[in-house]
Design an enzyme around this catalytic site. Structure first.
Site, mmCIF file in Angstrom:
data_model
loop_
_atom_site.group_PDB
_atom_site.id
_atom_site.type_symbol
_atom_site.label_atom_id
_atom_site.label_comp_id
_atom_site.label_asym_id
_atom_site.label_seq_id
_atom_site.Cartn_x
_atom_site.Cartn_y
_atom_site.Cartn_z
ATOM 1 C CD GLN A 197 -3.101 -1.315 0.148
ATOM 2 O OE1 GLN A 197 -3.305 -0.139 -0.460
ATOM 3 N NE2 GLN A 197 -3.842 -2.145 0.466
ATOM 4 C CE1 TYR A 225 -8.722 -11.036 -6.665
ATOM 5 C CE2 TYR A 225 -10.207 -11.032 -4.995
ATOM 6 C CZ TYR A 225 -9.885 -11.452 -6.423
ATOM 7 O OH TYR A 225 -10.798 -11.541 -7.214
ATOM 8 C CG ASN A 230 -1.366 -4.119 4.384
ATOM 9 O OD1 ASN A 230 -0.760 -3.784 5.474
ATOM 10 N ND2 ASN A 230 -2.669 -3.453 3.948
ATOM 11 C CB CYS A 331 -7.530 0.131 -5.345
ATOM 12 S SG CYS A 331 -7.380 -1.009 -6.467
ATOM 13 C CD GLU A 365 -7.402 1.013 -1.182
ATOM 14 O OE1 GLU A 365 -6.860 1.650 -2.373
ATOM 15 O OE2 GLU A 365 -7.476 -0.255 -1.211
HETATM 16 C C1 LIG Z 1 -4.863 -4.499 -4.115
HETATM 17 S S1 LIG Z 1 -3.739 -5.691 -3.884
HETATM 18 C C2 LIG Z 1 -4.217 -6.198 -2.121
HETATM 19 C C3 LIG Z 1 -2.830 -6.877 -1.556
HETATM 20 C C4 LIG Z 1 -3.192 -6.764 0.025
HETATM 21 N N1 LIG Z 1 -4.568 -7.029 0.582
HETATM 22 C C5 LIG Z 1 -2.718 -5.489 0.830
HETATM 23 O O1 LIG Z 1 -3.234 -4.840 1.364
HETATM 24 O O2 LIG Z 1 -1.255 -5.422 0.425
HETATM 25 C C6 LIG Z 1 -4.139 -6.924 -4.886
HETATM 26 C C7 LIG Z 1 -3.607 -8.216 -4.754
HETATM 27 O O3 LIG Z 1 -4.326 -9.331 -5.701
HETATM 28 C C8 LIG Z 1 -3.384 -9.917 -6.213
HETATM 29 N N2 LIG Z 1 -3.991 -10.441 -7.443
HETATM 30 C C9 LIG Z 1 -4.223 -9.913 -9.088
HETATM 31 N N3 LIG Z 1 -5.049 -10.655 -9.665
HETATM 32 C C10 LIG Z 1 -5.367 -11.606 -8.702
HETATM 33 C C11 LIG Z 1 -5.917 -13.011 -8.939
HETATM 34 N N4 LIG Z 1 -6.688 -13.418 -10.101
HETATM 35 N N5 LIG Z 1 -6.318 -13.911 -7.782
HETATM 36 C C12 LIG Z 1 -5.418 -13.453 -6.997
HETATM 37 N N6 LIG Z 1 -4.946 -12.472 -6.397
HETATM 38 C C13 LIG Z 1 -4.791 -11.687 -7.464
HETATM 39 C C14 LIG Z 1 -2.027 -8.929 -6.410
HETATM 40 O O4 LIG Z 1 -0.928 -9.748 -6.658
HETATM 41 C C15 LIG Z 1 -2.092 -8.054 -5.410
HETATM 42 O O5 LIG Z 1 -1.153 -8.428 -4.357
#
Ligand SMILES: C[S@@+](CC[C@H](N)C(=O)[O-])C[C@H]1O[C@@H](n2cnc3c(N)ncnc32)[C@H](O)[C@@H]1O
Length: 374
Positions: A197, A225, A230, A331, A365
């Site tokens: 983040q 995800y 975090n 987001c 967000e």
């Molecule tokens: C907005 S970030 C949130 C990460 C975490 N919640 C944080 O606060 O740091 C979205 C996450 O989704 C993962 N992601 C993207 N596409 C995905 C998918 N199809 N399936 C699972 N994870 C995915 C990305 O690698 C990323 O780490």
């Protein structure tokens, strides 16, 4: 914001407003967008007005002065997509801001370090750890390594050199971060290439908001995800067990390390896309990656999702509807709105928050807590 490039640099798209004006503009825009679902008061989490980003990326611009010396500058795009040379940025954390001129001076004074340097990425922490990635259009040789080590020590930073098919890690490829949430310290190591983040103070408040709106449960949490854990790690204190999934190998590596750092043994992190996990959970397909997990051991009462900008796919949206409690961090209000069209057929919104993670830009967000109604 007291920035001399305000209105020229294309990063801050809401440059013509004060902090409060740009926030109120986004609040009104989102209230209108979501008015078909709820008219409740949103919880509003503000950002600092400047120096709030703990990661930043700049292009490097080369030119010759009148004496023929090479001059290096950080660069961004202006609103016409032209290169804009900058010497400072008011969005980045005080540590990154202070480091920027020192680093460019060191790079400029040594051709080995500056030649074919294309971009610089900064990843900082509130504990003053700093990772700097130097990205080149040339092969990095032993002579580069020697010079890079010197400035690593002089500036008290960690350097990674990147070039095509090359990644040279001088010390390590992560930074240490400590987040104090509800008077408890949580420890994280953020990987250079993993998701983090960008606004630490807002991130802490997002986690706090989620904790405040999650009742302690004797059941289990399912998270999709999850990134480097975090939310997972602080949230695990509210549940018996947690099963968390994420597509990125780097982030899962980081999540496992973060779990150890916090001495937590109730979370299982699995590298799977959300779409694959839905198939695994519904027993449509068997996955080797789930072979050590007995899905029947879990009694989930909550699903937590923080997807990328594209939001949820059809199968994940359908899966979420089976859970009594949904916590959705987004987001991208557009895809959140689309997903709520479906989720509000079975769940009601009980809490809605806007987190001004990306101040002075059009981005915002959101956080939504939903409870099952039928
Ligand atoms: C907005 S970030 C949130 C990460 C975490 N919640 C944080 O606060 O740091 C979205 C996450 O989704 C993962 N992601 C993207 N596409 C995905 C998918 N199809 N399936 C699972 N994870 C995915 C990305 O690698 C990323 O780490």
């Amino acid at each position: 914001m007291n920035c001399k490039y305000f209105g020229i640099c294309a990063s801050c798209t809401l440059f013509d407003k004060t902090y409060e004006e740009q926030l109120n503009y986004k609040i009104q825009r989102e209230k209108e967008r979501f008015s078909n679902f709820t008219t409740m008061e949103f919880d509003i989490i503000k950002s600092s007005e400047s120096n709030f980003r703990n990661r930043a990326e700049f292009r490097i611009w080369w030119e010759k002065d009148a004496d023929g010396n090479e001059i290096l500058s950080y660069a961004m795009n202006d609103f016409k997509k032209n290169i804009l040379k900058i010497d400072s940025c008011e969005m980045v954390s005080p540590h990154i801001k202070e480091l920027m001129p020192k680093l460019i001076t060191k790079l400029e004074s040594d051709l080995e370090l500056s030649y074919k340097l294309f971009a610089v990425e900064f990843l900082g922490s509130s504990t003053n750890d700093m990772l700097v990635t130097l990205i080149y259009h040339k092969k990095l040789e032993e002579s580069w390594l020697t010079k890079a080590k010197e400035i690593e020590q002089k500036l008290n930073i960690k350097i990674i050199g990147r070039s095509r098919k090359q990644k040279i890690v001088l010390t390590n490829d992560y930074i240490n971060e400590t987040l104090n949430i509800a008077n408890q310290d949580f420890f994280f190591a953020y990987e250079e290439n993993g998701f983090t983040q960008p606004n630490t103070k807002v991130n802490i408040q997002m986690i706090q908001w989620v904790l405040n709106n999650t009742q302690a449960s004797s059941k289990d949490l399912c998270e999709l995800y999850c990134g480097g854990g975090n939310f997972t790690i602080p949230l695990s204190t509210k549940f018996r067990k947690v099963l968390a999934t994420e597509i990125s190998k780097t982030s899962i590596k980081s999540a496992l390390r973060n779990c150890k750092l916090n001495d937590i043994s109730t979370i299982s992190f699995i590298r799977m896309s959300a779409e694959e996990f839905v198939q695994g959970l519904n027993k449509v397909r068997a996955f080797n990656r789930l072979k050590d997990i007995n899905l029947d051991d879990y009694e989930f009462d909550t699903i937590f999702m923080d997807p990328p900008r594209s939001g949820l796919d059809d199968t994940t949206r359908a899966l979420a509807k089976d859970f009594p409690n949904i916590i959705y961090i987004s987001c991208n209000p557009e895809t959140l709105h689309r997903d709520l069209e479906e989720l509000t057929k079975t769940h009601e919104i009980v809490r809605f928050a806007l987190f001004d993670q990306f101040a002075f830009t059009n981005h915002i967000e959101s956080g939504v807590i939903l409870k099952k109604i039928r």
